[in-house]
Design an enzyme around this catalytic site. Structure first.
Site, PDB file in Angstrom:
ATOM      1  N   ASP A  41       2.463  -0.429  11.660  1.00  0.00           N
ATOM      2  CA  ASP A  41       2.489  -1.687  12.415  1.00  0.00           C
ATOM      3  C   ASP A  41       3.776  -2.493  12.193  1.00  0.00           C
ATOM      4  OD1 ASP A  41       1.926  -2.237   9.792  1.00  0.00           O
ATOM      5  OD2 ASP A  41       0.280  -3.622  10.179  1.00  0.00           O
ATOM      6  N   ARG A  97      -6.074  -2.728   9.135  1.00  0.00           N
ATOM      7  CA  ARG A  97      -6.685  -4.048   9.009  1.00  0.00           C
ATOM      8  C   ARG A  97      -6.316  -4.940  10.188  1.00  0.00           C
ATOM      9  NH1 ARG A  97      -6.555  -5.709   2.951  1.00  0.00           N
ATOM     10  NH2 ARG A  97      -4.346  -5.386   3.290  1.00  0.00           N
ATOM     11  N   THR A 136       4.320   2.547   5.763  1.00  0.00           N
ATOM     12  CA  THR A 136       2.905   2.141   5.754  1.00  0.00           C
ATOM     13  C   THR A 136       2.148   3.046   6.703  1.00  0.00           C
ATOM     14  OG1 THR A 136       1.306   0.487   6.494  1.00  0.00           O
ATOM     15  CG2 THR A 136       3.502   0.251   7.376  1.00  0.00           C
ATOM     16  N   ARG A 145       0.958  -5.470  -6.280  1.00  0.00           N
ATOM     17  CA  ARG A 145       1.178  -6.736  -5.570  1.00  0.00           C
ATOM     18  C   ARG A 145       1.634  -7.744  -6.610  1.00  0.00           C
ATOM     19  NH1 ARG A 145      -0.984  -5.154  -0.931  1.00  0.00           N
ATOM     20  NH2 ARG A 145      -2.869  -3.914  -1.013  1.00  0.00           N
ATOM     21  N   ASP A 153       5.657  -5.062   5.741  1.00  0.00           N
ATOM     22  CA  ASP A 153       6.304  -6.357   6.005  1.00  0.00           C
ATOM     23  C   ASP A 153       6.219  -7.351   4.841  1.00  0.00           C
ATOM     24  OD1 ASP A 153       3.654  -6.785   6.456  1.00  0.00           O
ATOM     25  OD2 ASP A 153       3.886  -7.610   8.476  1.00  0.00           O
ATOM     26  N   GLY A 169       0.836  -1.210   0.000  1.00  0.00           N
ATOM     27  CA  GLY A 169       0.000   0.000   0.000  1.00  0.00           C
ATOM     28  C   GLY A 169       0.861   1.245   0.000  1.00  0.00           C
ATOM     29  N   ASP A 173      -0.286   2.276   8.339  1.00  0.00           N
ATOM     30  CA  ASP A 173      -0.756   1.491   9.490  1.00  0.00           C
ATOM     31  C   ASP A 173       0.197   1.554  10.687  1.00  0.00           C
ATOM     32  OD1 ASP A 173      -2.923   0.783   8.021  1.00  0.00           O
ATOM     33  OD2 ASP A 173      -2.255  -1.242   7.574  1.00  0.00           O
TER      34      ASP A 173
END
Ligand code: F6P
Length: 333
Positions: free
Chosen positions: A133, A175, A129, A76, A107, A15, A131
């Site tokens: 994370d 997510r 990212t 992807r 990751d 992303g 996120d």
């Protein structure tokens, strides 16, 4: 610089995140400043397999530090998960004279970087990212911009929520993790924050709205991370819709639901993200130029350091529960 590394490659994968362009710029200009060449690989690992290579010079990365998205594009690649796909990618790199790589992404992208390293092309990861994370770094590129985007949205929603005395359920990205929800929820003064890492009780969420009303609050904002398991519903609807439905059915309030979605991934990177990307990209390029692979660069206590990619992939980045408690305390009066 090691004799062998005269040309490095750079790609973005997974992303997109605001600040990726600033990281590309830092990689390119660092390599050029060391007398090395740089090749951009378009569309991530897909482009590696299909030879989508573009020679980059100093001008190729001009006027991009302030732009969201990624000039190298992102995709992807299922093919890169196969031995044939990987083999083809490595052959393409050898043919183009590229002997080390910088991989900017999350990751999933780092697994690709590990594979390249194992196949003799040292690859360094740069965490990017929204996120946030990824283990082994306090912050990932894009997170700061994303939470500011969310806050901007919450501010606007708050205006109309106040005017109409409504409850708003705001769904944000994440997510598997609740960093965006937690940070933006705290900064945006949300009454409740629901994240995947902490079990929640919908009755308690409802009671907080009731208590708020008794204290004279005429509206409430509930921030929900998309990865939260929502209350059961017969329909395929988002978690925010289900939370909204629950509150509506309990009664007493007018409820609206908003899903911020992919707009959280766009926009001009904040100053913080540009600086972080510049520092991480610079360090990653220096490592790649030394032929050092299997590493991820991260920021810990404001210092840029290199960690084993394996550790970054396997590690778990935990949210700070104090943030959660603080947000609850400050919004409950
Ligand atoms: O970039 C990470 C992320 O924003 C997740 O939080 C989200 O679930 C996912 O990307 C969605 O990405 P896409 O729609 O591109 O698959």
């Amino acid at each position: 610089m090691a004799e062998t590394v005269r040309r490095i490659g750079v790609l973005t994968s997974g992303g997109d995140a605001p600040g990726m362009n600033a990281a590309i710029r830092a990689v390119v200009r660092t390599a050029l400043s060391q007398g090395a060449g740089v090749v951009g690989i378009e569309r991530g690992f897909h482009g590696l397999i299909h030879g989508e290579f573009v020679e980059l010079n100093s001008r190729s990365v001009a006027d991009i530090i302030h732009r969201g998205g990624t000039i190298l594009k992102s995709a992807r690649s299922e093919a890169f998960k196969t031995p044939e796909g990987r083999q083809k990618a490595v052959e393409n790199l050898k043919q183009a004279g590229i002997s080390a790589m910088v991989v900017i992404g999350g990751d999933g992208s780092f697994r690709g970087a590990m594979a390249l390293t194992a196949m003799g092309v040292p690859a360094v990861g740069v965490p990017a990212t929204i996120d946030n994370d990824i283990a082994c770094t306090d912050v990932s590129i894009g997170f700061d911009t994303a939470i500011n985007t969310v806050i901007d949205g919450i501010n606007k929603i708050r205006d109309t929520a106040t005017s109409h005395e409504r409850i708003y359920v705001v769904e944000v990205m994440g997510r598997e993790s609740g960093f965006i929800a937690l940070w933006a929820g705290l900064a945006g003064g949300a009454e409740s924050i629901l994240i995947p890492e902490i079990p929640y009780d919908l009755d308690a969420v409802y009671q907080r709205i009731v208590q708020g009303q008794q204290l004279g609050k005429n509206h409430s904002i509930i921030v929900v991370a998309e990865g939260v398991d929502g209350p059961p519903s017969g329909e395929a609807e988002s978690v925010a819709m289900r939370v909204g439905r629950y509150i509506r059915e309990r009664g007493g309030f007018e409820v609206r639901v908003i899903i911020l979605g992919h707009l959280q991934r766009g926009g001009n990177p904040t100053a913080y993200d540009r600086i972080l990307a510049s520092r991480l990209g610079h360090k990653a390029a220096l490592l790649a130029l030394q032929g050092i692979g299997g590493k991820m660069v991260g920021i810990v206590h404001d210092r840029i350091e290199a960690f084993d990619l394996q550790e970054a992939i396997e590690g778990h980045k935990a949210i700070d529960e104090e943030f959660y408690t603080l947000a609850q305390t400050l919004s409950s009066l």
